[in-house]
Design an enzyme around this catalytic site. Structure first.
Site, mmCIF file in Angstrom:
data_model
loop_
_atom_site.group_PDB
_atom_site.id
_atom_site.type_symbol
_atom_site.label_atom_id
_atom_site.label_comp_id
_atom_site.label_asym_id
_atom_site.label_seq_id
_atom_site.Cartn_x
_atom_site.Cartn_y
_atom_site.Cartn_z
ATOM 1 N N GLU A 70 0.875 -1.160 -0.068
ATOM 2 C CA GLU A 70 -0.035 -0.013 -0.117
ATOM 3 C C GLU A 70 0.967 1.215 -0.163
ATOM 4 O OE1 GLU A 70 -2.400 -0.260 3.482
ATOM 5 O OE2 GLU A 70 -3.321 -2.130 2.956
ATOM 6 N N VAL A 71 1.823 1.390 0.702
ATOM 7 C CA VAL A 71 2.662 2.145 0.808
ATOM 8 C C VAL A 71 4.135 2.108 0.167
ATOM 9 C CG1 VAL A 71 3.978 3.895 2.436
ATOM 10 C CG2 VAL A 71 1.787 3.043 3.123
ATOM 11 N N HIS B 12 9.053 -1.206 3.454
ATOM 12 C CA HIS B 12 8.970 -1.320 4.793
ATOM 13 C C HIS B 12 9.047 -3.031 5.152
ATOM 14 C CE1 HIS B 12 5.152 -0.818 2.928
ATOM 15 N NE2 HIS B 12 4.653 -1.767 3.675
ATOM 16 N N MET B 13 9.358 -3.415 6.289
ATOM 17 C CA MET B 13 9.488 -4.604 6.778
ATOM 18 C C MET B 13 8.197 -4.976 8.022
ATOM 19 S SD MET B 13 12.389 -6.980 8.289
ATOM 20 C CE MET B 13 12.998 -7.370 6.903
ATOM 21 N N HIS B 14 7.295 -5.679 7.862
ATOM 22 C CA HIS B 14 6.496 -5.875 9.076
ATOM 23 C C HIS B 14 7.159 -6.725 10.108
ATOM 24 C CE1 HIS B 14 2.769 -3.869 6.854
ATOM 25 N NE2 HIS B 14 3.439 -4.494 5.827
HETATM 26 P P1 DGP Z 1 1.773 -2.508 3.202
HETATM 27 O O1 DGP Z 1 0.486 -3.139 2.839
HETATM 28 O O2 DGP Z 1 2.941 -3.591 3.261
HETATM 29 O O3 DGP Z 1 2.199 -1.475 2.242
HETATM 30 O O4 DGP Z 1 1.585 -2.067 4.616
HETATM 31 C C1 DGP Z 1 1.491 -0.519 4.812
HETATM 32 C C2 DGP Z 1 1.287 -0.660 6.509
HETATM 33 O O5 DGP Z 1 1.500 0.885 6.731
HETATM 34 C C3 DGP Z 1 -0.289 -0.630 6.850
HETATM 35 O O6 DGP Z 1 -0.060 -2.055 7.580
HETATM 36 C C4 DGP Z 1 -0.587 0.210 7.529
HETATM 37 C C5 DGP Z 1 0.527 1.129 7.699
HETATM 38 N N1 DGP Z 1 0.425 2.426 7.716
HETATM 39 C C6 DGP Z 1 0.025 3.315 6.807
HETATM 40 N N2 DGP Z 1 -0.106 4.650 6.745
HETATM 41 C C7 DGP Z 1 0.462 4.982 8.217
HETATM 42 C C8 DGP Z 1 0.710 5.956 8.938
HETATM 43 O O7 DGP Z 1 0.555 7.048 8.675
HETATM 44 N N3 DGP Z 1 1.372 5.565 10.255
HETATM 45 C C9 DGP Z 1 1.743 4.397 10.653
HETATM 46 N N4 DGP Z 1 2.309 4.214 11.935
HETATM 47 N N5 DGP Z 1 1.328 3.408 9.774
HETATM 48 C C10 DGP Z 1 0.896 3.486 8.646
#
Ligand code: DGP
Length: 114
Positions: free
Chosen positions: A94-95, A99-101
């Site tokens: 999404e972003v 990034h690594m979760h």
């Molecule tokens: P992905 O689907 O792998 O791109 O995960 C993006 C993650 O980023 C999703 O779990 C929610 C998180 N996220 C999106 N916007 C923000 C934000 O503004 N702040 C924080 N802390 N997390 C965010």
């Protein structure tokens, strides 16, 4: 293209930052899916894992080391946890700032829904 994660890295946007050094920043996911859900991002805006180059070897390695360090600090290392890196559309990214979760604190079930 700049994303919200670059703003979090620079301090322009708020987040619950749990770790930061010269290469990476880690902060709690805003929509946590488990008791521990932390995102580890490069400070440099690399869009996807597919955009990594040999020059990024150190930052990519640092992301893993910080993930394992944070897992120990969160008290989830012994039971285990999951690291996820989504890439582009089919990966559900999404972003577009790499990034690594780091997810854990409960049994996470099968890796993928069938
Ligand atoms: P992905 O689907 O792998 O791109 O995960 C993006 C993650 O980023 C999703 O779990 C929610 C998180 N996220 C999106 N916007 C923000 C934000 O503004 N702040 C924080 N802390 N997390 C965010």
């Amino acid at each position: 293209m700049s994303t919200i994660f670059s703003k979090i890295v620079s301090g322009e946007a708020n987040a619950d930052i749990v770790y930061q050094d010269e290469l990476v920043t880690a902060f709690r996911d805003i929509s946590a899916r488990a008791p521990t859900h932390i995102l580890i991002v490069p400070n440099k805006a690399i869009p996807t894992v597919d955009d990594l180059t040999e020059d990024d070897e150190q930052v990519a390695g640092r992301m893993f080391l910080v993930a394992s360090q944070l897992a120990r600090e969160e008290g989830i290392a012994e039971d285990g946890y999951r690291l996820i890196v989504n890439c582009r559309e089919h990966g559900g990214q999404e972003v577009y700032h790499l990034h690594m979760h780091l997810i854990g604190g409960r049994p996470l079930g099968p890796m993928l829904a069938r």
